[in-house]
Design a protein around this motif. Structure first.
Motif, PDB file in Angstrom:
ATOM      1  N   ASP A  75      48.638 -81.531 -21.597  1.00 29.85           N
ATOM      2  CA  ASP A  75      49.676 -80.626 -22.239  1.00 29.85           C
ATOM      3  C   ASP A  75      49.972 -80.309 -22.958  1.00 29.85           C
ATOM      4  O   ASP A  75      50.360 -79.931 -23.760  1.00 29.85           O
ATOM      5  N   ASP A  76      48.170 -80.361 -23.841  1.00 27.04           N
ATOM      6  CA  ASP A  76      48.283 -79.714 -25.770  1.00 27.04           C
ATOM      7  C   ASP A  76      47.514 -77.705 -24.983  1.00 27.04           C
ATOM      8  O   ASP A  76      47.693 -77.296 -25.831  1.00 27.04           O
ATOM      9  N   HIS A  77      47.648 -77.859 -23.708  1.00 22.93           N
ATOM     10  CA  HIS A  77      47.640 -75.888 -23.677  1.00 22.93           C
ATOM     11  C   HIS A  77      49.519 -75.740 -22.676  1.00 22.93           C
ATOM     12  O   HIS A  77      50.015 -76.663 -22.549  1.00 22.93           O
ATOM     13  N   PRO A  78      49.817 -74.565 -22.914  1.00 21.11           N
ATOM     14  CA  PRO A  78      50.706 -73.995 -22.635  1.00 21.11           C
ATOM     15  C   PRO A  78      50.546 -73.927 -21.274  1.00 21.11           C
ATOM     16  O   PRO A  78      49.471 -74.042 -20.828  1.00 21.11           O
ATOM     17  N   ARG A 136      47.225 -65.195 -23.851  1.00 24.18           N
ATOM     18  CA  ARG A 136      45.870 -65.149 -23.598  1.00 24.18           C
ATOM     19  C   ARG A 136      45.087 -66.260 -25.181  1.00 24.18           C
ATOM     20  O   ARG A 136      45.683 -66.013 -26.174  1.00 24.18           O
ATOM     21  N   PRO A 137      44.512 -66.963 -24.682  1.00 23.75           N
ATOM     22  CA  PRO A 137      43.819 -67.388 -25.780  1.00 23.75           C
ATOM     23  C   PRO A 137      43.758 -66.382 -27.171  1.00 23.75           C
ATOM     24  O   PRO A 137      43.039 -66.205 -27.949  1.00 23.75           O
ATOM     25  N   ILE A 173      52.106 -81.551 -28.291  1.00 21.23           N
ATOM     26  CA  ILE A 173      51.922 -83.290 -27.812  1.00 21.23           C
ATOM     27  C   ILE A 173      50.983 -83.531 -29.041  1.00 21.23           C
ATOM     28  O   ILE A 173      50.411 -84.719 -29.450  1.00 21.23           O
ATOM     29  N   GLU A 174      49.478 -82.200 -29.183  1.00 24.49           N
ATOM     30  CA  GLU A 174      48.471 -82.786 -30.699  1.00 24.49           C
ATOM     31  C   GLU A 174      49.070 -83.404 -31.788  1.00 24.49           C
ATOM     32  O   GLU A 174      48.380 -83.643 -32.421  1.00 24.49           O
ATOM     33  N   LEU A 203      40.097 -73.405 -32.461  1.00 24.34           N
ATOM     34  CA  LEU A 203      38.702 -73.342 -31.736  1.00 24.34           C
ATOM     35  C   LEU A 203      38.581 -73.523 -30.349  1.00 24.34           C
ATOM     36  O   LEU A 203      38.730 -72.953 -28.777  1.00 24.34           O
ATOM     37  N   LEU A 204      38.782 -74.974 -30.408  1.00 25.54           N
ATOM     38  CA  LEU A 204      38.014 -75.613 -29.330  1.00 25.54           C
ATOM     39  C   LEU A 204      39.451 -75.672 -28.347  1.00 25.54           C
ATOM     40  O   LEU A 204      39.073 -75.587 -26.956  1.00 25.54           O
ATOM     41  N   ARG A 205      40.221 -75.793 -28.642  1.00 30.06           N
ATOM     42  CA  ARG A 205      41.701 -76.002 -27.823  1.00 30.06           C
ATOM     43  C   ARG A 205      41.601 -74.202 -26.896  1.00 30.06           C
ATOM     44  O   ARG A 205      41.840 -74.515 -25.502  1.00 30.06           O
TER      45      ARG A 205
END
Length: 339
Positions: free
Chosen positions: A17-20, A33-34, A118-119, A186-188
């Protein structure tokens, strides 16, 4: 459990859930896009630092006398005005901190469309306390092991030490701004393409090698930080999906290491502290001029914890797969994959 409740992976896109929410559709807006979100963050960060720096600099210039910003020193018999006074260091830290927070907020809310990330959810703010406790224990254990081998001894207490500048620069700025950049961005973002393993390794390497630019930076010091801190901070984030946890951990990591126990922090030169410490023995034990982080002790102990945690997450099925594997599991058509 100290880390809190483990995150779950969505069935819709096999992300957390920390990603769209991703549809893996070529018609998906490019802002999802990342790479687009990463470039936007860098641009907003640099632009924000310029704007905020000008505003804060003007305010401080009018509010403070000029000699606060320029510290005289002697070079070749001539007086040279140095710009790295405490006021300038504080200004730089404030600018970086504000710019990172604003840039992240814009990327998350505008580009990702997540109104309540959420993060960084306020209800999870206590995670910062968990991180503070864990970091103090980690650093204390490493110091204790070095002391057992004769490499560390407390010889006094500096009651006159003023910690406020270090709390801002080593604590809040490093703990908040760097965690937003390294774990929050960067990580996410790279995780969406490379998966959790690829993202945590890449972000750890970049995090470690970024310290080569420090005053006494070395290749070994950078690699050591990549293993003991980059991997560990990344593993903690993957296990909690909480930037609060990572911020508290990073904050106390630096504060315990430098202002409390008296180590040089990441090769940044002499460090004032409450405990006056005497370091003796080979650099591989004490870390030498780079400080505690270049000691083999945290590399083995904390690097080992990081690897164990990552393997545990893999066994629990909580490590996100690379994008190709996710698409195959979701049955995304081959044409969509190629695009």
């Amino acid at each position: 459990m100290l880390l809190g409740r483990a995150p779950s992976i969505r069935r819709d896109d096999l992300l957390t859930d920390d990603h769209p929410l991703r549809r893996y559709d070529p018609r998906e807006p490019k802002r999802f896009r990342p790479w687009a979100r990463g470039l936007a963050f860098v641009g907003l960060l640099l632009g924000g630092m310029i704007v905020v720096g000008i505003v804060v600099g003007v305010i401080m210039a009018f509010a403070l006398p000029s000699d606060v910003f320029h510290q005289p020193s002697f070079e070749g018999g001539k007086i040279v005005m140095s710009s790295m006074t405490p006021a300038v260091k504080a200004l730089t830290s404030i600018v970086e901190l504000i710019a990172a927070i604003v840039a992240y907020a814009i990327v998350v809310r505008v580009m990702e469309g997540r109104r309540a990330p959420i993060e960084l959810a306020p209800r999870r703010a206590f995670d910062a306390v968990r991180g503070i406790v864990a970091a103090f224990v980690c650093i204390s254990v490493c110091i204790g092991v070095i002391a057992l081998f004769g490499g560390y001894r407390i010889v006094g207490f500096n009651a006159g030490y003023s910690p406020w500048g270090d709390l801002l620069r080593l604590g809040f700025t490093a703990g908040i701004a760097e965690e937003i950049m390294m774990r929050g961005v960067l990580l996410r973002l790279t995780e969406e393409r490379l998966g959790s393993w690829g993202a945590v390794i890449l972000s750890a390497l970049i995090f470690g090698l970024a310290h080569l630019a420090n005053q006494d930076g070395t290749v070994w010091g950078g690699l050591a930080i990549a293993i003991e801190a980059g991997l560990l901070f990344g593993a903690v984030y993957l296990a909690t999906r909480s930037l609060w946890w990572c911020m508290g951990f990073h904050f106390m990591w630096n504060i315990a290491e430098g202002p409390i126990f008296g180590s040089v922090v990441s090769g940044n030169g002499d460090q004032q502290s409450w405990f006056v410490a005497q370091w003796s023995g080979p650099d591989i034990l004490t870390g030498g001029a780079f400080g505690l982080e270049a000691s083999i002790v945290p590399v083995i102990l904390l690097g080992g914890i990081a690897v164990a945690l990552l393997v545990h997450l893999q066994h629990l099925g909580l490590m996100i797969e690379p994008i190709g594997a996710r698409k195959r599991r979701l049955g995304v058509p081959e044409t969509s994959r190629r695009r």
